[in-house]
Design a protein around this motif. Structure first.
Motif, PDB file in Angstrom:
ATOM      1  N   VAL A 187      22.395  27.198 -11.862  1.00  0.00           N
ATOM      2  CA  VAL A 187      23.199  26.122 -12.424  1.00  0.00           C
ATOM      3  C   VAL A 187      23.806  25.285 -11.300  1.00  0.00           C
ATOM      4  O   VAL A 187      23.939  25.732 -10.165  1.00  0.00           O
ATOM      5  N   SER A 188      24.187  24.060 -11.660  1.00  0.00           N
ATOM      6  CA  SER A 188      24.742  23.115 -10.698  1.00  0.00           C
ATOM      7  C   SER A 188      26.143  23.538 -10.252  1.00  0.00           C
ATOM      8  O   SER A 188      26.919  24.105 -11.023  1.00  0.00           O
ATOM      9  N   GLN A 189      26.470  23.226  -9.017  1.00  0.00           N
ATOM     10  CA  GLN A 189      27.796  23.524  -8.505  1.00  0.00           C
ATOM     11  C   GLN A 189      28.833  22.490  -8.956  1.00  0.00           C
ATOM     12  O   GLN A 189      30.019  22.635  -8.663  1.00  0.00           O
ATOM     13  N   ASP A 190      28.393  21.447  -9.654  1.00  0.00           N
ATOM     14  CA  ASP A 190      29.324  20.458 -10.182  1.00  0.00           C
ATOM     15  C   ASP A 190      29.945  20.892 -11.510  1.00  0.00           C
ATOM     16  O   ASP A 190      30.737  20.154 -12.086  1.00  0.00           O
ATOM     17  N   LEU A 191      29.582  22.060 -11.991  1.00  0.00           N
ATOM     18  CA  LEU A 191      30.032  22.488 -13.311  1.00  0.00           C
ATOM     19  C   LEU A 191      31.450  23.045 -13.265  1.00  0.00           C
ATOM     20  O   LEU A 191      31.905  23.573 -12.252  1.00  0.00           O
ATOM     21  N   TYR A 192      32.124  22.931 -14.403  1.00  0.00           N
ATOM     22  CA  TYR A 192      33.371  23.640 -14.587  1.00  0.00           C
ATOM     23  C   TYR A 192      33.053  25.109 -14.858  1.00  0.00           C
ATOM     24  O   TYR A 192      31.897  25.492 -15.031  1.00  0.00           O
ATOM     25  N   LYS A 193      34.070  25.924 -14.948  1.00  0.00           N
ATOM     26  CA  LYS A 193      33.849  27.365 -15.118  1.00  0.00           C
ATOM     27  C   LYS A 193      33.656  27.778 -16.571  1.00  0.00           C
ATOM     28  O   LYS A 193      33.043  28.810 -16.857  1.00  0.00           O
ATOM     29  N   VAL A 194      34.202  27.004 -17.516  1.00  0.00           N
ATOM     30  CA  VAL A 194      34.184  27.405 -18.926  1.00  0.00           C
ATOM     31  C   VAL A 194      33.293  26.464 -19.729  1.00  0.00           C
ATOM     32  O   VAL A 194      33.400  25.234 -19.627  1.00  0.00           O
ATOM     33  N   HIS A 195      32.421  27.064 -20.538  1.00  0.00           N
ATOM     34  CA  HIS A 195      31.445  26.333 -21.341  1.00  0.00           C
ATOM     35  C   HIS A 195      31.482  26.881 -22.758  1.00  0.00           C
ATOM     36  O   HIS A 195      32.473  27.477 -23.176  1.00  0.00           O
ATOM     37  N   ALA A 196      30.430  26.694 -23.527  1.00  0.00           N
ATOM     38  CA  ALA A 196      30.370  27.251 -24.877  1.00  0.00           C
ATOM     39  C   ALA A 196      28.930  27.534 -25.239  1.00  0.00           C
ATOM     40  O   ALA A 196      28.002  26.847 -24.781  1.00  0.00           O
ATOM     41  N   VAL A 197      28.725  28.569 -26.077  1.00  0.00           N
ATOM     42  CA  VAL A 197      27.405  28.919 -26.574  1.00  0.00           C
ATOM     43  C   VAL A 197      27.519  29.159 -28.068  1.00  0.00           C
ATOM     44  O   VAL A 197      28.523  29.675 -28.568  1.00  0.00           O
ATOM     45  N   CYS A 198      26.491  28.750 -28.808  1.00  0.00           N
ATOM     46  CA  CYS A 198      26.512  28.820 -30.270  1.00  0.00           C
ATOM     47  C   CYS A 198      25.230  29.471 -30.772  1.00  0.00           C
ATOM     48  O   CYS A 198      24.146  29.275 -30.201  1.00  0.00           O
ATOM     49  N   SER A 199      25.351  30.250 -31.849  1.00  0.00           N
ATOM     50  CA  SER A 199      24.198  30.837 -32.549  1.00  0.00           C
ATOM     51  C   SER A 199      23.338  31.698 -31.634  1.00  0.00           C
ATOM     52  O   SER A 199      22.110  31.627 -31.669  1.00  0.00           O
ATOM     53  N   TYR A 200      23.972  32.541 -30.847  1.00  0.00           N
ATOM     54  CA  TYR A 200      23.276  33.395 -29.885  1.00  0.00           C
ATOM     55  C   TYR A 200      23.013  34.796 -30.430  1.00  0.00           C
ATOM     56  O   TYR A 200      22.371  35.609 -29.776  1.00  0.00           O
ATOM     57  N   ARG A 201      23.518  35.086 -31.632  1.00  0.00           N
ATOM     58  CA  ARG A 201      23.233  36.360 -32.289  1.00  0.00           C
ATOM     59  C   ARG A 201      23.305  36.162 -33.790  1.00  0.00           C
ATOM     60  O   ARG A 201      23.864  35.184 -34.282  1.00  0.00           O
ATOM     61  N   LYS A 202      22.723  37.095 -34.533  1.00  0.00           N
ATOM     62  CA  LYS A 202      22.715  37.005 -35.982  1.00  0.00           C
ATOM     63  C   LYS A 202      24.065  37.428 -36.547  1.00  0.00           C
ATOM     64  O   LYS A 202      24.644  38.419 -36.122  1.00  0.00           O
ATOM     65  N   THR A 203      24.566  36.668 -37.518  1.00  0.00           N
ATOM     66  CA  THR A 203      25.743  37.052 -38.282  1.00  0.00           C
ATOM     67  C   THR A 203      25.375  36.925 -39.766  1.00  0.00           C
ATOM     68  O   THR A 203      24.193  36.900 -40.106  1.00  0.00           O
ATOM     69  N   GLU A 204      26.344  36.840 -40.643  1.00  0.00           N
ATOM     70  CA  GLU A 204      26.042  36.662 -42.061  1.00  0.00           C
ATOM     71  C   GLU A 204      25.377  35.307 -42.296  1.00  0.00           C
ATOM     72  O   GLU A 204      25.480  34.399 -41.476  1.00  0.00           O
ATOM     73  N   SER A 205      24.723  35.182 -43.453  1.00  0.00           N
ATOM     74  CA  SER A 205      23.940  33.969 -43.713  1.00  0.00           C
ATOM     75  C   SER A 205      24.798  32.713 -43.765  1.00  0.00           C
ATOM     76  O   SER A 205      24.304  31.608 -43.507  1.00  0.00           O
ATOM     77  N   ASP A 206      26.094  32.862 -44.100  1.00  0.00           N
ATOM     78  CA  ASP A 206      26.961  31.686 -44.197  1.00  0.00           C
ATOM     79  C   ASP A 206      27.949  31.586 -43.042  1.00  0.00           C
ATOM     80  O   ASP A 206      28.963  30.907 -43.142  1.00  0.00           O
TER      81      ASP A 206
END
Length: 299
Positions: A187-206
């Motif tokens: 990853v680039s060194q211009d990045l901040y330390k905190v990001h976000a990730v979505c839908s990386y594991r299965k949960t309930e259908s809703d």
């Protein structure tokens, strides 16, 4: 089956079940994606939520029946289109059409009609979309996780945006940044330390998972945080133009909308389980965001 065919197959299912129960899991199955993924695509492309589209279509058909059938009782039409009582039906009807169901039967009354939606590829402006396709090995992230309902219900915080607000207010974002450690090499060194990730594991259908995260490295301090492995993927990466934080909402919404409405329908790729990353950085006093969408070639 290509993207357009799958989306239109989902719309066919909705249209055929406007007088019955519409199972969002079945809508998603028709589109070959998750319920959360379909609802996000739909809202970004159409500028209306799926629930609001279904409500408008039902009340459009109800208005036509009121005008064309004097024999049908209001209660029967209300029940047909999913309302439990004439009162709730009348309230919804007047909110949309501006008149009561009884008034809708009079000659010359103006009503609103929302037609059935279909998805097509259209030629838009010549504004270029900057993107790149990268394949990355598996990596790990850790952070603060929330599991959210697709309809915004459940316990607070109700949305990812509220999770960000809460974690900024209580100092968790700063503590996560301090725990991040060194950046991994990819990853680039211009990045901040905190990001976000979505839908990386299965949960309930809703529901869907969303995590405020940092990249895990040997120097990271992960105690007390959730950790997840992001498998090896091909990523379609869309960078924003530099922006100031007061224009963040418009910037990220534009990136999402153009991905779903312009790039994805014509690119020959499909999303993998709706997995995506929001990667934040800054340079020269301004900020930028990259949206990483896990994709695969359509066979």
């Amino acid at each position: 089956m290509d993207w357009l065919a799958r989306m239109n197959r989902a719309m066919d299912y909705i249209e055929m079940n406007l007088t019955g129960e519409i199972e969002l899991t079945e809508v998603a199955r028709k589109a070959c994606c998750s319920s959360h993924q379909f609802q996000r695509m739909f809202s970004f492309i159409t500028n209306v939520t799926l629930a609001e589209y279904i409500r408008r279509r039902r009340l459009t058909l109800a208005a036509l029946e009121l005008q064309n059938s004097d024999a049908s009782k209001v209660i029967d039409i209300a029940l047909k289109y999913g309302y439990e009582s004439p009162v709730s039906f009348a309230r919804a009807f007047q909110l949309l059409h501006g008149v009561t169901p009884a008034m809708a039967r009079k000659d010359g009354i103006a009503l609103k009609a929302y037609p059935r939606l279909s998805f097509l590829i259209t030629i838009k402006g010549a504004e270029a979309m900057n993107y790149r396709i990268e394949t990355k090995e598996a990596f790990q992230v850790f952070g603060i996780e929330g599991v959210f309902h697709t309809n915004g219900g459940g316990e607070a915080p109700h949305t990812p945006a509220q999770l960000w607000q809460q974690c900024h207010a209580n100092g968790e974002v700063e503590r996560l940044a301090a725990s991040a450690g060194d950046f991994p090499s990819f990853v680039s060194q211009d990045l901040y330390k905190v990001h976000a990730v979505c839908s990386y594991r299965k949960t309930e259908s809703d529901t869907f998972p969303y995590m405020l995260c940092a990249f895990k490295s040997e120097s990271s301090k992960t105690n007390g945080y959730s950790t997840t492995t992001i498998p090896a993927q091909t990523w379609a990466i869309f960078p924003s133009e530099p922006f100031t934080w007061d224009t963040f909402d418009d910037t990220i919404e534009t990136l999402y909308r153009r991905f779903f409405s312009e790039w994805l329908p014509a690119a020959g790729y499909e999303q993998v389980d709706g997995m995506e990353l929001e990667i934040y950085g800054g340079r020269d006093g301004l900020n930028f965001v990259e949206l990483w969408f896990a994709v695969r070639k359509i066979a």
